[in-house]
Enzyme design. Structure first.
Site, PDB file in Angstrom:
ATOM      1  N   SER A   7       1.074  -1.012  -0.570  1.00  0.00           N
ATOM      2  CA  SER A   7       0.110   0.096  -0.126  1.00  0.00           C
ATOM      3  C   SER A   7       0.351   1.530  -0.129  1.00  0.00           C
ATOM      4  CB  SER A   7      -0.826   0.386   1.325  1.00  0.00           C
ATOM      5  OG  SER A   7      -1.449   1.150   1.315  1.00  0.00           O
ATOM      6  N   HIS A  32      -1.272  -1.424  -4.191  1.00  0.00           N
ATOM      7  CA  HIS A  32      -2.331  -1.006  -3.525  1.00  0.00           C
ATOM      8  C   HIS A  32      -2.583   0.562  -3.375  1.00  0.00           C
ATOM      9  CE1 HIS A  32      -5.735  -2.223  -0.788  1.00  0.00           C
ATOM     10  NE2 HIS A  32      -5.322  -1.539  -0.134  1.00  0.00           N
ATOM     11  N   MET A  36      -9.806   7.925  -0.467  1.00  0.00           N
ATOM     12  CA  MET A  36     -10.735   7.999   0.653  1.00  0.00           C
ATOM     13  C   MET A  36     -11.071   9.573   0.565  1.00  0.00           C
ATOM     14  SD  MET A  36      -7.851   7.043   3.996  1.00  0.00           S
ATOM     15  CE  MET A  36      -6.969   5.909   4.088  1.00  0.00           C
ATOM     16  N   MET A  67     -12.878   3.572  -0.660  1.00  0.00           N
ATOM     17  CA  MET A  67     -13.070   3.720   1.069  1.00  0.00           C
ATOM     18  C   MET A  67     -13.947   5.515   0.791  1.00  0.00           C
ATOM     19  SD  MET A  67      -9.871   2.781   3.433  1.00  0.00           S
ATOM     20  CE  MET A  67      -8.695   2.928   1.548  1.00  0.00           C
ATOM     21  N   ASP A 174      -5.863  -6.833   4.233  1.00  0.00           N
ATOM     22  CA  ASP A 174      -5.985  -5.420   4.568  1.00  0.00           C
ATOM     23  C   ASP A 174      -5.718  -4.904   6.260  1.00  0.00           C
ATOM     24  OD1 ASP A 174      -4.663  -2.783   4.427  1.00  0.00           O
ATOM     25  OD2 ASP A 174      -6.660  -2.131   2.221  1.00  0.00           O
TER      26      ASP A 174
END
Ligand code: DX5
Ligand code: ZN
Length: 216
Positions: A7, A32, A36, A67, A174
């Site tokens: 990530s 990844h 957000m 997200m 995750d």
């Protein structure tokens, strides 16, 4: 064989290209990318222009974890920014089947993520259509949080569900993944490990990625 999806959230954003280069040259299978919106989660990270920039230098598929509230609004933007897989949260979609179909129609792989408090059984009716189930092992929004141990049994139940349905979905984990938490996750049936701070807070990020890959 375990796959690793580092990530970028925990990397130094002033040197994002170098972080992608490290992943390119490592044994990672994918990259990844955490998006957000400050509504679904209490943090804001990066958006489409940054994903497109990452995509220009990436030599591995982009695993894009959204997200955000109502992610179905952005399927074409996610595709155009270069995503290989678009992962949306179960909790963020009123019409999950419609969103998953739109992701496939746009030519991407489809993933669905579950928050720690959401039972895996909520995916029973859609598991046949999924390419990935992402089990969150922390509450989404931030890197560097503590792993929630209950995740191990969730992974086992997801593995059972996938096997029962003969679904082709892979299981990604995750949050809080490192060399201590990964072995039990692999044992439980995880296919892909996301790791942010374990990789990018390490003095040797490529070594950290490869050490996770060596576990499988
Ligand atoms: C958290 C993100 C993760 C994050 C994981 O909400 O979805 O991908 O980068 O970070 P670590 O590995 O530090 O828990
Ligand atoms: Zn993520």
């Amino acid at each position: 064989m375990i796959q690793v999806s580092p990530s970028l959230l925990s990397s130094d954003f002033t040197r994002l290209g170098e972080a992608v280069g490290i992943i390119n040259r490592s044994r990672a299978s994918m990259i990844h990318v955490d998006v957000m919106d400050g509504v679904f989660v209490p943090n804001i990270s990066i958006g489409f222009p940054v994903i497109s920039s990452i995509n220009r230098v990436a030599e591995k598929p982009l695993d894009v974890h959204l997200m955000i509230t109502d992610p179905g609004r952005y399927v074409s933007e996610v595709r155009d920014s270069g995503a290989w897989l678009m992962c949306v949260h179960y909790e963020a979609c009123t019409h999950l089947h419609r969103v998953v179909s739109a992701i496939h129609d746009a030519g991407m792989k489809a993933g669905v993520a579950l928050n720690p408090a959401t039972p895996v059984e909520m995916l029973e009716e859609i598991i046949d259509d999924l390419d990935m189930v992402l089990i969150m092992s922390v509450n989404p929004g931030f890197g560097g949080q503590k792993f929630i141990p209950n995740t191990i049994s969730k992974v086992k139940r997801t593995r059972n569900m996938i096997d029962r349905h003969n679904s082709g979905a892979i299981i990604e984990i995750d949050g809080g993944v490192d060399l201590n938490t990964a072995p039990a996750l692999i044992e439980a049936g995880a296919d892909v490990l996301v790791a942010g701070s374990f990789v990018f807070k390490s003095p040797d990020p490529a070594g950290a990625i490869n050490a996770l890959a060596d576990l499988g």
